[in-house]
Motif scaffolding. Sequence first.
Motif, PDB file in Angstrom:
ATOM      1  N   LEU A 147      52.948 -33.847  47.057  1.00  0.00           N
ATOM      2  CA  LEU A 147      51.790 -32.982  47.315  1.00  0.00           C
ATOM      3  C   LEU A 147      52.225 -31.654  47.947  1.00  0.00           C
ATOM      4  O   LEU A 147      51.801 -30.573  47.492  1.00  0.00           O
ATOM      5  CB  LEU A 147      50.820 -33.720  48.247  1.00  0.00           C
ATOM      6  CG  LEU A 147      49.665 -32.925  48.813  1.00  0.00           C
ATOM      7  CD1 LEU A 147      48.723 -32.457  47.708  1.00  0.00           C
ATOM      8  CD2 LEU A 147      48.881 -33.783  49.834  1.00  0.00           C
ATOM      9  N   GLY A 214      47.319 -28.445  54.102  1.00  0.00           N
ATOM     10  CA  GLY A 214      46.338 -29.514  54.311  1.00  0.00           C
ATOM     11  C   GLY A 214      45.306 -29.122  55.363  1.00  0.00           C
ATOM     12  O   GLY A 214      44.110 -29.399  55.215  1.00  0.00           O
ATOM     13  N   THR A 218      41.283 -28.714  55.018  1.00  0.00           N
ATOM     14  CA  THR A 218      40.409 -29.488  55.912  1.00  0.00           C
ATOM     15  C   THR A 218      39.374 -28.566  56.544  1.00  0.00           C
ATOM     16  O   THR A 218      38.188 -28.921  56.661  1.00  0.00           O
ATOM     17  CB  THR A 218      41.249 -30.219  56.987  1.00  0.00           C
ATOM     18  OG1 THR A 218      42.227 -31.022  56.325  1.00  0.00           O
ATOM     19  CG2 THR A 218      40.382 -31.109  57.866  1.00  0.00           C
TER      20      THR A 218
HETATM   21  O1  LIG Z   1      45.695 -32.621  55.624  1.00  0.00           O
HETATM   22  C1  LIG Z   1      45.420 -33.838  55.745  1.00  0.00           C
HETATM   23  O2  LIG Z   1      45.041 -34.354  56.801  1.00  0.00           O
HETATM   24  C2  LIG Z   1      45.555 -34.709  54.545  1.00  0.00           C
HETATM   25  C3  LIG Z   1      46.896 -34.523  53.993  1.00  0.00           C
HETATM   26  O3  LIG Z   1      47.852 -35.139  54.425  1.00  0.00           O
HETATM   27  C4  LIG Z   1      47.071 -33.402  53.086  1.00  0.00           C
HETATM   28  O4  LIG Z   1      46.122 -32.959  52.419  1.00  0.00           O
HETATM   29  O5  LIG Z   1      48.209 -32.925  53.024  1.00  0.00           O
END
Ligand SMILES: O=C([O-])CC(=O)C(=O)O
Length: 310
Positions: A147, A214, A218
Amino acid sequence: MKVTIVGAGNVGATCADVISYRGIASEVVLVDIKEGFAEGKAMDIMQCATTTVFNTQLSGTTGDYSKTAGSDVVVITSGIPRKPGMTREELIGINAGIVKSVADNVLTHSPNAIIVVVSNPMDTMTYLTLKATGLPKHRVIGMGGALDSSRFKYFLSKALDKPANDIQGMVIGGHGDTTMIPLTRLASYNGVPVSNFLSQAELDKVAADTMVGGATLTGLLGTSAWYAPGASVAYLVDSILNDQKRMIPCSVFLEGEYGQEDICMGVPCIIGKNGIEKIVDVQLNDAEKALFAKSADAVRNMNADLKSVL
Ligand SMILES: O=C([O-])CC(=O)C(=O)O
Ligand SMILES: NC(=O)C1=CN([C@@H]2O[C@H](COP(=O)(O)OP(=O)(O)OC[C@H]3O[C@@H](n4cnc5c(N)ncnc54)[C@H](O)[C@@H]3O)[C@@H](O)[C@H]2O)C=CC1
């Protein structure tokens, strides 16, 4: 091939969706504790079968692990996601207990499964899974680097104004806002170092944006991301089930590799039918080695919090 995904929430259901429409597995079982939730997600995705045209059989269950029996791969996405302003590390108190009990349950019914850990803080949850189950290291894989690398390539593609699929690059280290290490020195645009096209300041901005990728999502979404995370898990599962032997940065138990012991963190791995088939030793320069050691210190610090569950 059968895949179980525990946690039918945003990431788990997206992963099930991608695995299905790409035909990566013949059977997918979604498990959740919320009554009827996994059943509902599985039914909703199955009702795409004739429009996105796939034959994967999906089902859902509320906690009946007998339905997961004989899985080749088990993905653990159960647990809570962070909210804006939180770090992934703050999730350990709730997620550690969940991940440990889920790992025990899945192995009872699928003793030969390869486990892919997604729940955060992911490196620590991967270490917990490995220690709590006693599985060999090649069968416990933490998903984060796939990711983070796809985000790195996204930000490079924006900076270069070139298609993301023409860009190669990897992120290693911990899967945390301050522990990720985007390897800008090794990133390329069709084999040409990206430093030929971008200034150091531009490269530094790409690295910084990647590290907080991330957290940025969020903040925008109110909960953590799921499309790219779900697709990244499916990409990893594809490499296992179809023995593709792709090189993907994954969180893996280190026993001297990259100068670290008794820790799970992100390094480039060859992923095939046996799970982690090889850890690739990329020659880091002194600055990258120092960043890796600092990242390991932070992950190890977090692992110390597992004392109450291990
Ligand atoms: O950001 C987060 O808390 C979830 C995650 O690990 C990501 O999207 O990389
Ligand atoms: N490693 C990575 O790159 C990424 C990790 N994550 C992490 O993945 C986890 C899941 O994120 P989302 O899907 O967005 O959360 P979500 O809240 O949408 O889904 C989590 C699901 O887990 C279920 N669950 C909780 N306890 C359970 C148990 N004991 N057994 C079965 N199911 C249980 C919940 O009912 C919920 O449906 C979070 O910890 C998040 O931080 C998210 C994105 C990327």
